[in-house]
Enzyme design. Structure first.
Site, PDB file in Angstrom:
ATOM      1  CG  ASP A   1     -11.881 -14.821  64.421  1.00  0.00           C
ATOM      2  OD1 ASP A   1     -11.341 -13.586  64.036  1.00  0.00           O
ATOM      3  OD2 ASP A   1     -12.145 -15.003  65.637  1.00  0.00           O
TER       4      ASP A   1
ATOM      5  CB  THR B   1      -7.193 -13.001  69.352  1.00  0.00           C
ATOM      6  OG1 THR B   1      -8.377 -13.497  69.432  1.00  0.00           O
ATOM      7  CG2 THR B   1      -6.944 -12.515  67.801  1.00  0.00           C
ATOM      8  CB  THR B   2      -8.424 -16.205  73.401  1.00  0.00           C
ATOM      9  OG1 THR B   2      -9.397 -15.480  72.987  1.00  0.00           O
ATOM     10  CG2 THR B   2      -8.268 -16.280  74.868  1.00  0.00           C
TER      11      THR B   2
ATOM     12  CG  ASP C   1     -12.301 -12.198  68.307  1.00  0.00           C
ATOM     13  OD1 ASP C   1     -11.558 -13.087  67.939  1.00  0.00           O
ATOM     14  OD2 ASP C   1     -11.930 -11.098  68.227  1.00  0.00           O
TER      15      ASP C   1
END
Length: 1184
Positions: A397, A99-100, A66
């Protein structure tokens, strides 16, 4: 004449020392920092992304892919790179996923325009183009997004399942997507659909079982809280119970703490006790009247209340976590009550079924069939804690994605499909824009392709081929085609493949990435004020505190005196640190460890004064006599001044509660020299002698290969001398590799556990050499012995430091290493007898040598579990109920050691070292000269020591005679070892006492070089005996490294590193001995002398040390190349010691000059605010 311009005054705007960076280089530096962050996260993207194992400074490991979690765990200090951390956290908080992607997109935007920045394009033009492209991208997303009809429940649930599955595709739980996707959707649907507060979804983790054992409780579940014995008599299940939630303490105790009540009669006291019981009984009766069958409270429920509820078939649980109790109220109804009076029916909740159930290794309280349930609980199962934690992050997530899908209901195709479509759309639009904005928008379009490109890279696909196919599809209007990591084509229609993502995720990612990129591009100067980054120094201590606190640490500061002889380093103080008073008075508040009170200007009138015993006279720094220690009056006080005698520094250096001996720490403790001598003798008897025995067993198993060589060891196993050399080299290499890991394990589990474990492990390997069968088994046992014995010596030295002061330890280390020589002597005598067993049961004598000596080590290793207490205060055990020391003796041991070195309480004996601590120690360049000495100081004398017995046998002596003739060198080594270790303390110079080894070896090596065939063999024997009986200065250099390193943690690692370099020096000696002979005649001599090592003995012993009787006398000394090399190294070592002497002396002089140039206030400010630690501190002085 023209008048000159007047001089302009210098305008100083910023404080001196402020770091400023500006212009294009600063902008490019910021871009490079962001790219470095993206490279770290790139491999985690997509369904085939890799995980990251991150170990924090406490040694705790987390496995995750994550992006937000990784960036949170990394300690990123670059100010521009922190911007990416912020947008990742914002993406995680807002939508939970992507997020990445947002970090990769922001970094790629900067990468695409870096060339334009270098060419001079204005950042404002680039920012304008980015914002226009982002607006166009968001408009296009809204035009292509698909809205799912929420009125169709089945269709809408299918949408949510697909969004959850897509979110989990790149997570650790992707193999269980259907199971967890269904769980996540049901959990979100349990919430209030208007609020959708994800905090009301509780997640509980229970190690054990498989992922499929996880379950969703549509209600509340929490782990059973602490209860008293009466709880086992309470009912464990109810149907439709009334539930009361309290914030009330139901424990039998006074209602007000720290209250004082004066009574004159016993009956008055009994009335107070009866009133306390009456109060709690009233509360319990009021609760019973409500009809509640389940009572929960944030505060404790005592044993009286627990038994009272059990007698009335009521279940109770105290100390319920606040968030769990809040979720119970959300599920069952009612409200949390802070009083037991006036509780009505509407204040109570209810549920269809309550039970206490065993789940895995834990008991859980479950509330199900709740009529007002707006909450739920997910109970996760799995093997490892790190795995369960990553599952929790993955579900978070997915929950956030499903939550956003519920609110919006708009989705787009995932797997890079929407990014490729946006890239195609923006490229076409850019062609219609003139000027530089066209280039910027094309760069934006190209940057969007980083998502499908990285998905392909991580999946191992042909990135160029896949992207070309996608560009063609999107150019033809097939806008839902994205990357297919499973199919042979590499692309597919991801909308039809149900790879869906909420459009909000993409919109938020593009907005955040664009703003982050524009923010970084808008910065052209960084002003860094060092003082703003310093940690809060806290309240200032009185003047002179820090100087007194650190006096005596390291080699200490030289005292500066005024004309009248008084110290001028700090102002006079009422303190035993600087003056030995007849009596010393401390404020009661200070001796109790309170922060109140002060000795500055006298005592506070409200402080009670406690008389503290006086300290002993400081030990004289004059050089003692060679064999006798300084004489003291036996009944005089032996307690030495330290930082613990100054109330201002007492709290700073007070041992932490976690230290294993902290209960025996007493700054007011005093003892006499008679008591100290008696305790030191007792420690020598119980601790030092056993350490001597353990080292004896190590050397016995480490050197018995030398005795085995005299019994045709190589011939019996069919080994060549090259095989033997290889085995020795592998042993040293493995011994070297194991040094540092062994120290880390020792610090984690404790030396009292690890050292005996090491001994037991290597004893099994040692005695197993009885069954050696050939080259493979010989090399395997050499490697295993090296791995298991590595780190033993620094482990034992660290253990001894728990009991001895810095002045006592070096001399005891000298005796410690005496056991090394003693083991060689005893081993020679044992070999003389054991090798005569050759032929018994058809076995060689060397086999019995390994078997018996390995068995002896096994006995010593098992005994060490019982002979090594963890610390001076932990000697009591079931097999030793009274322990070794009384409480008085424990107090003396602990306080004398701490007064000598307060840093010994910084780490407890079960505290491990973090990776960062180890790295910082390795970077300490001030220790490198000592490490360099560790490599080379033994090289000139190392080869003769290993091959002495073979050399003697080559002279024609029998096995027995060869073993006995090796004893004189060992006796000489013991004598010189003790003399030189005592000498190092007498002259107080580490360099002089250790460089004498080189002066000892140099003339002997020169003598060997001049010998020829006419020299008597006994002359050779005498010279080589002197070489192998060299003064062993290794203990002095170990203590030297320890002194110059700093605290306990630093000392632990530096000792291991130094020993690793010493072992590396042994390998260097082998390599140097492997020099090729200078002539073919010498080569003939080598093969003629069969028992001697081809690599080692020929160059140093056969060809020119001992005459080989089977070789022609005219060619015995044809090759002297090896001796020349050793002489050269010996001379080099002398100059290296001179360099080390000047190196440390120069550092000390420089620090003296800087320190003395400061005022007393500047010195104190440095000591109080500096971040320097250990030997990096300006007041630390190196020993040399």
């Amino acid at each position: 004449m023209q008048r000159g311009l007047p001089l302009q005054p210098t305008v100083v705007l910023l404080k001196e020392g402020t770091d400023t960076s500006q212009g294009k280089p600063q902008l490019l530096s910021n871009i490079s920092a962001c790219l470095a962050i993206s490279e770290t996260l790139a491999t985690t993207l997509g369904p085939r992304g890799m995980d990251k194992l991150i170990v924090n400074e406490r040694g705790e490991a987390q496995i995750t892919n994550d992006g937000a979690t990784i960036l949170k765990l990394l300690d990123i200090v670059h100010p521009a790179a922190r911007t990416l951390v912020d947008i990742a956290r914002a993406q995680d908080a807002e939508v939970g996923d992507g997020t990445t992607s947002v970090v990769l997109l922001a970094a790629q935007l900067l990468k695409e325009v870096r060339g334009y920045i270098e060419e001079g394009v204005s950042p404002h033009i680039i920012m304008k183009g980015f914002r226009q492209a982002a607006e166009l991208a968001i408009e296009h997303i809204k035009s292509v997004q698909i809205t799912v009809d929420k009125s169709n429940a089945e269709q809408f649930r299918s949408l949510l399942l697909k969004c959850a599955s897509t979110s989990m595709s790149s997570k650790l739980i992707h193999s269980e997507k259907p199971f967890f996707a269904n769980m996540v959707v049901e959990a979100v649907q349990c919430l209030d659909q208007e609020d959708l507060n994800e905090n009301l979804i509780g997640v509980k983790k229970i190690p054990g079982g498989g992922m499929q054992d996880s379950l969703l409780v549509k209600g509340v579940a929490f782990r059973k809280t602490f209860t008293y014995a009466g709880a086992e008599q309470q009912p464990k299940a109810f149907r439709n119970p009334l539930i009361l939630s309290l914030n009330v303490e139901l424990e039998l105790k006074a209602e007000k703490d720290n209250a004082e009540v004066r009574v004159e009669h016993v009956s008055d006291y009994q009335a107070i006790v009866d009133a306390e019981w009456e109060i709690i009984y009233r509360k319990l009766e009021a609760i019973e009247k409500t009809g509640a069958k389940v009572v929960l409270s944030k505060l404790p429920i005592g044993d009286l209340a627990t038994q009272w509820f059990a007698d009335r078939d009521i279940f109770c649980a105290g100390r319920v976590p606040a968030d769990d109790l809040q979720r119970v109220v959300q599920a069952v109804g009612g409200s949390i009550q802070s009083t037991c009076s006036d509780i009505k029916r509407e204040h109570l909740g209810t549920c269809g079924y309550f039970e206490e159930r065993q789940i895995g290794g834990e008991r859980y309280n479950l509330f199900t069939e709740c009529p007002k349930a707006k909450t739920c609980t997910i109970i996760l199962r799995g093997g490892a804690e790190q795995f369960i934690e990553e599952v929790e992050r993955s579900l978070h997530d997915a929950i956030m994605v499903v939550k956003r899908a519920v609110k919006n209901g708009d989705i787009v195709a995932g797997g890079g499909a929407i990014e490729m479509d946006l890239s195609s759309r923006i490229r076409k639009h850019a062609l219609s824009i003139p000027g530089k904005l066209q280039l910027v928008m094309i760069a934006f379009a190209k940057a969007l392709e980083v998502i499908p490109r990285q998905i392909c890279d991580n999946a191992g696909l042909d990135t160029t081929d896949v992207l070309n196919k996608l560009r063609m599809k999107h150019a033809n209007g097939e806008k839902h085609f994205g990357v297919d990591v499973d199919g042979p084509e590499g692309i597919r229609n991801n909308l039809e493949a149900f790879v869906w993502e909420p459009s909000l995720v993409k919109v938020n990612a593009i907005n955040s990435a664009t703003e982050a990129a524009c923010l970084i591009l808008s910065v052209d100067e960084t002003v860094r004020a060092p003082q703003s980054e310093a940690q809060n120094p806290g309240p200032k201590a009185p003047p002179g505190t820090a100087q007194q606190a650190l006096r005596g640490r390291g080699r200490g500061m030289p005292r500066r005196r005024e004309k009248d002889g008084a110290e001028s380093l700090q102002p006079p103080r009422v303190s035993t640190m600087s003056t030995v008073l007849a009596k010393t008075y401390f404020s009661k508040a200070l001796t109790d460890g309170s922060d109140s009170g002060s000795l500055k200007g006298g005592l506070s009138p409200s402080d009670s004064v406690v008389e503290v015993p006086t300290l002993g006279a400081p030990v004289s720094k004059d050089k003692p006599s060679f064999w006798r220690r300084p004489k003291h009056e036996l009944d005089s006080i032996a307690t030495q001044p330290s930082v613990f005698d100054d109330p201002a520094t007492l709290e700073k250096y007070r041992p932490p509660p976690s230290w294993e001996n902290t209960h025996r720490f007493d700054p007011a403790a005093r003892w006499t020299w008679r008591e100290e001598y008696r305790i030191v003798r007792k420690i020598d008897l119980y601790i030092m002698i056993w350490a001597f025995v353990m080292f004896f067993s190590l050397e016995l198993d480490r050197s018995n290969i030398s005795q085995a060589n005299t019994d045709n060891f190589l011939g019996d196993l069919g080994l060549t001398t090259n095989d033997f050399n290889l085995g020795n080299t592998l042993f040293k290499l493995c011994f070297l590799i194991a040094e540092l890991p062994s120290q880390l394990v020792s610090k984690r589990v404790g030396p009292d556990i690890w050292i005996p474990s090491q001994m037991v492990l290597w004893s099994f390997v040692s005695l197993s050499q009885f069954w050696l069968s050939g080259r493979g088994s010989f090399l395997a046992t050499r490697c295993l012995l090296g791995f298991m014995q590595g780190g033993f010596i620094p482990d034992v030295i660290l253990y001894l430091s728990y009991f001895y002061t810095k002045s006592e330890l070096p001399l005891r280390l000298a005796w410690f290493w005496v056991s090394n020589y003693l083991a060689d002597i005893v081993g020679a005598f044992m070999a003389t007898g054991l090798l005569k067993l050759r032929g018994v049961n058809g076995k060689a004598g060397w086999r019995y040598l390994f078997l018996i000596e390995g068995g002896l080590t096994l006995i010593i290793g098992i005994s060490s579990y019982f002979m090594m207490p963890p610390s001076p205060t932990q000697t009591k055990a079931w097999f030793r109920p009274k322990g070794w020391f009384t409480e008085r003796e424990e107090t003396i041991i602990v306080n004398r050691v701490l007064r000598d070195d307060p840093s010994k309480s910084n780490m407890h004996n079960r505290q491990g070292l973090s990776v960062r601590m180890i790295w910082n120690i390795l970077k300490d360049w001030r220790m490198w000269p000592i490490y360099a000495l560790g490599i080379v100081f033994m090289v000139p004398v190392n080869p003769p020591q290993t091959y002495l017995t073979l050399s003697l046998k080559n002279l024609g002596y029998s096995t027995t005679q060869a073993n006995l003739l090796s004893i004189p060198s060992k006796v000489l080594g013991i004598i010189l070892l003790l003399i030189f270790c005592y000498l190092s303390e007498i002259i107080d110079s580490r360099v002089i006492s250790t460089v004498l080894l080189q002066f000892w070896a140099l003339p002997l090596l020169v003598a060997l070089y001049t010998f020829d065939q006419h020299t008597s063999p006994w002359v050779y024997f005498a010279v080589v005996t002197l070489i192998t009986g060299f003064p062993y200065v290794h203990p002095v250099q170990v203590a030297w490294a320890s002194t110059n390193s700093g605290g306990v943690g630093t000392r632990t690692v530096s000792a291991s590193i130094y020993n690793m370099f010493v072992q590396a020096g042994g390998i260097v000696a082998v390599c140097l001995s492997d020099l090729p002979p200078a002539s073919s005649i010498s080569h003939t001599v080598m093969h003629t002398c069969r028992p001697i090592s081809t690599a080692m003995m020929t160059s140093h012993y056969v060809s020119y040390h001992f005459p080989c009787h089977s070789a022609p006398r005219t060619d015995r000394f044809a090759d002297k190349r090896g001796n020349r090399v050793l002489i050269g190294i010996c001379v080099m070592n002398i100059f290296l010691y001179l360099f080390v002497y000047l190196f440390y002396k120069g550092i000390n002089k420089r620090r003296d000059r800087i320190w003395e140039s400061w005022t007393a206030e500047e010195q104190q400010e440095y000591l109080e605010k500096t971040k320097d630690e250990g030997n990096a501190r300006m007041n630390f002085r190196f020993a040399y």
